[in-house]
Design a protein around this motif. Structure first.
Motif, PDB file in Angstrom:
ATOM      1  N   LYS A  99      35.738  -7.023  88.978  1.00 39.30           N
ATOM      2  CA  LYS A  99      35.620  -6.544  87.594  1.00 39.30           C
ATOM      3  C   LYS A  99      34.238  -5.990  87.323  1.00 39.30           C
ATOM      4  N   LYS A 100      34.152  -5.234  86.218  1.00 42.79           N
ATOM      5  CA  LYS A 100      32.848  -4.687  85.825  1.00 42.79           C
ATOM      6  C   LYS A 100      31.905  -5.812  85.447  1.00 42.79           C
ATOM      7  N   PRO A 101      30.733  -5.854  86.026  1.00 43.31           N
ATOM      8  CA  PRO A 101      29.796  -6.902  85.612  1.00 43.31           C
ATOM      9  C   PRO A 101      29.248  -6.622  84.210  1.00 43.31           C
ATOM     10  N   ALA A 102      28.866  -7.678  83.532  1.00 42.53           N
ATOM     11  CA  ALA A 102      28.309  -7.531  82.190  1.00 42.53           C
ATOM     12  C   ALA A 102      26.947  -6.838  82.272  1.00 42.53           C
ATOM     13  N   ALA A 103      26.526  -6.254  81.150  1.00 43.67           N
ATOM     14  CA  ALA A 103      25.263  -5.516  81.118  1.00 43.67           C
ATOM     15  C   ALA A 103      24.090  -6.393  81.570  1.00 43.67           C
ATOM     16  N   ARG A 126      15.252  -6.370  89.531  1.00 45.92           N
ATOM     17  CA  ARG A 126      14.841  -6.671  90.887  1.00 45.92           C
ATOM     18  C   ARG A 126      14.312  -5.405  91.563  1.00 45.92           C
ATOM     19  N   ILE A 127      15.019  -4.295  91.329  1.00 39.72           N
ATOM     20  CA  ILE A 127      14.578  -3.027  91.929  1.00 39.72           C
ATOM     21  C   ILE A 127      13.210  -2.639  91.394  1.00 39.72           C
ATOM     22  N   CYS A 128      13.040  -2.771  90.073  1.00 41.60           N
ATOM     23  CA  CYS A 128      11.750  -2.418  89.469  1.00 41.60           C
ATOM     24  C   CYS A 128      10.629  -3.267  90.058  1.00 41.60           C
ATOM     25  N   ASP A 129      10.899  -4.549  90.264  1.00 42.74           N
ATOM     26  CA  ASP A 129       9.889  -5.433  90.836  1.00 42.74           C
ATOM     27  C   ASP A 129       9.483  -4.944  92.217  1.00 42.74           C
ATOM     28  N   ARG A 130      10.491  -4.589  92.991  1.00 40.42           N
ATOM     29  CA  ARG A 130      10.204  -4.152  94.352  1.00 40.42           C
ATOM     30  C   ARG A 130       9.464  -2.833  94.376  1.00 40.42           C
ATOM     31  N   GLU A 131       9.751  -1.968  93.396  1.00 37.90           N
ATOM     32  CA  GLU A 131       9.100  -0.660  93.341  1.00 37.90           C
ATOM     33  C   GLU A 131       7.769  -0.721  92.605  1.00 37.90           C
ATOM     34  N   GLY A 132       7.458  -1.890  92.096  1.00 38.49           N
ATOM     35  CA  GLY A 132       6.198  -2.040  91.366  1.00 38.49           C
ATOM     36  C   GLY A 132       6.169  -1.314  90.038  1.00 38.49           C
ATOM     37  N   ILE A 133       7.315  -1.288  89.374  1.00 41.78           N
ATOM     38  CA  ILE A 133       7.382  -0.615  88.075  1.00 41.78           C
ATOM     39  C   ILE A 133       7.462  -1.665  86.970  1.00 41.78           C
ATOM     40  N   LYS A 134       6.622  -1.491  85.973  1.00 42.81           N
ATOM     41  CA  LYS A 134       6.699  -2.394  84.823  1.00 42.81           C
ATOM     42  C   LYS A 134       7.680  -1.790  83.826  1.00 42.81           C
ATOM     43  N   ALA A 135       8.849  -2.391  83.718  1.00 39.07           N
ATOM     44  CA  ALA A 135       9.877  -1.798  82.861  1.00 39.07           C
ATOM     45  C   ALA A 135      10.107  -2.642  81.617  1.00 39.07           C
ATOM     46  N   ASP A 136      10.252  -1.952  80.492  1.00 40.71           N
ATOM     47  CA  ASP A 136      10.593  -2.659  79.254  1.00 40.71           C
ATOM     48  C   ASP A 136      12.014  -3.201  79.347  1.00 40.71           C
ATOM     49  N   GLU A 137      12.170  -4.389  78.837  1.00 36.69           N
ATOM     50  CA  GLU A 137      13.493  -4.995  78.773  1.00 36.69           C
ATOM     51  C   GLU A 137      14.488  -4.048  78.088  1.00 36.69           C
ATOM     52  N   SER A 138      14.016  -3.444  76.974  1.00 36.74           N
ATOM     53  CA  SER A 138      14.916  -2.602  76.183  1.00 36.74           C
ATOM     54  C   SER A 138      15.361  -1.372  76.973  1.00 36.74           C
ATOM     55  N   ALA A 139      14.459  -0.852  77.803  1.00 34.27           N
ATOM     56  CA  ALA A 139      14.796   0.329  78.587  1.00 34.27           C
ATOM     57  C   ALA A 139      15.882  -0.008  79.599  1.00 34.27           C
ATOM     58  N   LEU A 140      15.695  -1.150  80.287  1.00 32.31           N
ATOM     59  CA  LEU A 140      16.690  -1.555  81.287  1.00 32.31           C
ATOM     60  C   LEU A 140      18.015  -1.874  80.620  1.00 32.31           C
ATOM     61  N   LYS A 141      17.914  -2.462  79.463  1.00 37.36           N
ATOM     62  CA  LYS A 141      19.135  -2.814  78.736  1.00 37.36           C
ATOM     63  C   LYS A 141      19.914  -1.538  78.397  1.00 37.36           C
ATOM     64  N   PHE A 142      19.166  -0.523  77.966  1.00 35.05           N
ATOM     65  CA  PHE A 142      19.810   0.752  77.608  1.00 35.05           C
ATOM     66  C   PHE A 142      20.546   1.337  78.803  1.00 35.05           C
ATOM     67  N   ILE A 143      19.871   1.349  79.950  1.00 34.34           N
ATOM     68  CA  ILE A 143      20.497   1.903  81.156  1.00 34.34           C
ATOM     69  C   ILE A 143      21.723   1.081  81.536  1.00 34.34           C
ATOM     70  N   ALA A 144      21.565  -0.231  81.492  1.00 36.31           N
ATOM     71  CA  ALA A 144      22.660  -1.118  81.894  1.00 36.31           C
ATOM     72  C   ALA A 144      23.867  -0.937  80.984  1.00 36.31           C
ATOM     73  N   GLN A 145      23.601  -0.888  79.696  1.00 35.67           N
ATOM     74  CA  GLN A 145      24.710  -0.762  78.751  1.00 35.67           C
ATOM     75  C   GLN A 145      25.421   0.565  78.911  1.00 35.67           C
ATOM     76  N   ARG A 146      24.632   1.588  79.112  1.00 38.33           N
ATOM     77  CA  ARG A 146      25.215   2.907  79.222  1.00 38.33           C
ATOM     78  C   ARG A 146      26.094   3.042  80.461  1.00 38.33           C
ATOM     79  N   SER A 147      25.730   2.290  81.515  1.00 41.43           N
ATOM     80  CA  SER A 147      26.480   2.398  82.765  1.00 41.43           C
ATOM     81  C   SER A 147      27.854   1.757  82.646  1.00 41.43           C
ATOM     82  N   GLU A 148      28.036   0.945  81.647  1.00 44.89           N
ATOM     83  CA  GLU A 148      29.322   0.275  81.435  1.00 44.89           C
ATOM     84  C   GLU A 148      29.793  -0.429  82.689  1.00 44.89           C
ATOM     85  N   GLY A 149      28.897  -1.150  83.331  1.00 39.89           N
ATOM     86  CA  GLY A 149      29.303  -1.955  84.473  1.00 39.89           C
ATOM     87  C   GLY A 149      29.248  -1.228  85.799  1.00 39.89           C
TER      88      GLY A 149
END
Lengths: 422, 352
Positions: free
Chosen positions: A159-163, A172-195
């Motif tokens: 099934k589609k995983p939750a946002a 995890r990817i951002c951590d590995r790439e050394g990117i400081k990402a805002d929670e809200s930005a990641l949330k936006f991407i996650a939500q938009r992907s719809e799983g």
């Protein structure tokens, strides 16, 4: 140097796979059961929407259990004879180096057309005789062409995983790439992907690669970028559709509401239908669609929406009779929408000044705006001294003066005049 | 029609460079719109609409005013006549006996009725036993609102007399018309307007050239407010006023050039033509109704359109007009009209 992040950060172990804990556990149990005896169902059928980690799970599982993964996808088994080639692999229980083997048939949805039917039959034959675990993957398990195959398989739904789960992966990817990402930005991407984790990772890479930080502002435009490709195809149907029905289909394809679609069609239409007769007919059709919109707004009779759709899609498509197709016509964003928001402040300012004029000039604000404001503006642009006195007479504030004067220099001159007077 | 020689020379008793002198004269005064500054205060000061003024004077003399409708084109003195009448009736304290409402700005008839009620309820004391209510732009009221207004007029007719001001008396419902004394205002004649403009130019120390004067009449067509606004805006440059200056001012004041928009469409440039339309509506806030009215006028003036086509285009204009009433979008409807013009332009070219 820039590998796709979907590959670069693909989970190597089941621990790293996000979401679908329960199906993964079931799959693991089933694969492990092969160690004791050959189970009744010799293949597992994983199904679920794209990009949620079906293939990744299988790969990570093979890695964890130290198995050799033999992977095939649609192009490899288009015909019965092509599939037969794998029969041998499936009937041998191990590799030369003693590794257990795991066979994966991915993208079964890719089987189309008459010839491929034989392909499914051949897969069934292999499954029946398999001596190593086989996994088949499809998006839609209930595809009638796959129904016979399903019967021989252990079906496991992904099934589609939750946002929030998708976010864990992005983080995890951002951590590995050394990117400081805002929670809200990641949330936006996650939500938009719809799983769809894969598209989320692709989006993340497009937006964040090479950056130190990722903010909400960086990602919010995504909504538009994505739509652009869809809208392009939708408009093609409207402007070049061969049948009325085909053009009407555009509305189903579009991921914008009919009002917004209307704006896209309205903006781009004259660039596609250039013959004067075609243009007039198409615009007439669009105007009719708009008329029905007006009627809906007045009567709240939403049933009429279907006529709006008819005229704005099929009506426009059928107007094309003489215009020859041209080369590439770039897509234009509805200018009106942009202008509406850009000019809103301006119109508010005009109304505010007009109300001031109304108090002095025995005229409605509406007419003051039309009949007096333009002349006041000229006086303000041309004569700082008169403007200052008039500003006093009309009781205008500095923002209003600035609007009327139209330039910083003139505003300064007027304000200087005004303060000299006080 | 033409101004007499003396009157025209009258204009030239003017000063060198006006801007400095203007400020000298007005140093302590605020700079007003001239249309307000020189608005006549008494009926005696009104220089046109002579017959109407005479009748209004007789109302003052008899201290009785019926309900009135002042109908006529803009800038012809309707509001001024109403204000002068009130001032002549009540003297300097006329404000207490007068209320000015504007049907375009007041929200709904209920607001108008409420305000009329509170105003009319208290009777006037003094020589004139009633108050005066000026309802401007009354033709913008819906017929339902007018029905409601009719009842209000009847109820308070003892204590309050209504002066309805409208561009088109035809848009006032019959029952109201039959209760009102009608006054029909007409555009100023060239002579009247020139005389008036020259006297103001002299007071404001503006040098007004004869060709400038002619141009102002050309663009105002006897609408005095428009003429004065044009004069004042042109004068703000501080130079003698010539034809070119008048047209430049008018051009700047009306960036919404309907004629240009139509010509672009006739030439086949739909996209630029639509862009003009869009600017008119969004940037300059011109209403669709105003545009369509002007388009209708312009169609019959267009020289290179065959007569046969004009009536076809008028038909489309009418359809668009009706659709706007039905709640359709102004820009979309009007641009469909522009697309028809593109077609017309194309066909006309190929007919020849």
């Amino acid at each position: 140097m820039h590998a796709a992040w979907t590959v670069k950060h693909k989970p190597r172990s089941l621990d790293e796979v996000v979401g679908n804990d329960e199906p993964i556990q079931r799959l693991l149990t089933w694969v492990k059961s092969w160690e004791k005896h050959v189970p009744k169902k010799r293949a597992a059928f994983l199904y679920g929407p794209p990009g949620i980690g079906k293939t990744v799970t299988v790969e990570a599982l093979a890695n964890d259990l130290n198995m050799e993964l033999v992977e095939r996808n649609a192009s490899d088994y288009r015909t019965e004879s092509a599939v037969q080639k794998f029969a041998g692999l499936a009937s041998q229980s191990g590799t030369l180096f003693g590794k257990k083997r795991l066979i994966l048939f991915d993208e079964l949805d890719g089987l189309t057309g008459r010839e491929d039917r034989g392909g499914v039959g051949a897969i069934i034959q292999i499954v029946k005789a398999a001596l190593v675990p086989m996994i088949v993957i499809a998006c839609n398990a209930y595809d009638p062409r796959l129904s016979s195959l399903r019967f021989y398989c252990e079906t496991i739904e992904f099934k589609k995983p939750a946002a929030g789960v998708v976010m864990t992966h992005l983080k995890r990817i951002c951590d590995r790439e050394g990117i400081k990402a805002d929670e809200s930005a990641l949330k936006f991407i996650a939500q938009r992907s719809e799983g769809d984790v894969r598209s989320a990772v692709n989006d993340l890479q497009a937006l964040a690669q090479g950056k130190q930080t990722l903010t909400y502002e960086d990602v919010s435009w995504l909504a538009y970028r994505d739509r652009k490709e869809v809208i392009f195809n939708v408009l093609r149907l409207v402007f070049y559709g061969k049948s009325a029905d085909q053009a009407k289909h555009a509305v189903d394809m579009a991921d914008v509401d009919p009002d917004m679609l209307f704006e896209w069609i309205y903006e781009n239409l004259p660039h596609h239908l250039r013959d004067p007769h075609d243009l007039a007919d198409a615009m007439n059709s669009l105007a009719k669609a708009d008329l029905y919109r007006g009627r809906i707004a007045k009567t709240q009779n939403w049933v009429l929406t279907r006529y709006v759709i008819d005229f704005m899609t099929a009506g426009v498509a059928m107007a094309r009779r003489r215009t020859q197709p041209a080369g590439f016509v770039p897509l234009r964003f509805p200018e009106r929408i942009k202008m509406l928001s850009k000019t809103r402040a301006e119109r508010q300012m005009q109304s505010a000044i007009s109300s001031k004029i109304k108090k002095r000039c025995h005229i409605s604000a509406t007419r003051a705006k039309k009949e007096i404001l333009p002349y006041v503006r000229i006086i303000f642009e041309d004569n700082a001294q008169n403007a200052a006195e008039m500003a006093k007479w009309l009781d205008l504030d500095e923002a209003m003066i600035e609007y009327l004067a139209a330039s910083k220099k003139q505003t300064k001159a007027i304000v200087k005049n005004l303060s000299a007077r006080q | 029609m033409w101004a007499k020689q003396e009157e025209r020379e009258y204009c030239f008793i003017s000063v060198q460079s006006s801007i400095y002198t203007t400020t000298e004269v007005n140093a302590n005064l605020s700079y007003e719109m001239w249309a307000e500054k020189y608005r006549p205060k008494k009926l005696n000061e009104m220089m046109n609409q002579t017959e109407i003024v005479e009748r209004l004077k007789s109302f003052v003399k008899n201290r009785n005013v019926p309900h009135c409708i002042f109908a006529g084109p803009p800038g012809t003195g309707k509001t001024t006549a109403a204000l002068c009448l009130a001032r002549d009736l009540f003297g300097e304290g006329y404000r207490e006996h007068l209320m000015e409402l504007n049907a375009s700005d007041e929200r709904g008839i209920s607001v108008v009725r409420e305000r009329v009620k509170t105003f009319a309820r208290i009777k006037s004391i003094g020589e004139t036993p009633f108050k005066i209510l000026i309802l401007d732009e009354a033709d913008n009221m819906t017929s339902d609102a007018q029905q409601a207004l009719r009842r209000t007029m009847e109820r308070f007719s003892e204590s309050c007399r209504f002066i309805l001001i409208a561009n088109y008396s035809g848009k006032i419902i019959e029952p109201i018309q039959s209760r009102c004394a009608p006054f029909r205002f007409t555009y100023l004649s060239r002579t009247d307007q020139d005389k008036y403009l020259c006297s103001i130019a002299e007071k404001e120390k503006v040098k007004l050239q004869p060709d400038g004067l002619e141009a102002i009449f050309e663009v105002s067509g006897g609408d005095l407010r428009r003429a004065l606004n044009a004069l004042q805006a042109a004068a703000s440059l501080g130079k003698p006023i010539t034809t070119d200056m008048v047209y430049s001012v008018i051009g700047r004041a009306n960036p919404a050039d309907i004629r240009e928009m139509l010509n672009l469409a006739m030439k086949g440039d739909f996209i630029t033509s639509r862009q003009k339309l869009r600017e008119m509506i969004l940037k300059y806030g011109v209403s669709g109704n105003d545009i369509i009215r002007q388009v209708h006028i312009e169609i019959f003036k267009m020289k290179d359109v065959p007569e046969r086509w004009k009536i076809k285009l008028a038909d489309i204009t009418g359809e668009v007009d009706f659709r706007l009433v039905q709640g359709a979008d102004e820009e979309v409807q009007l641009s469909s009209l522009l697309a028809r013009l593109v077609e017309a332009g194309h066909d006309i070219k190929h007919e020849h």
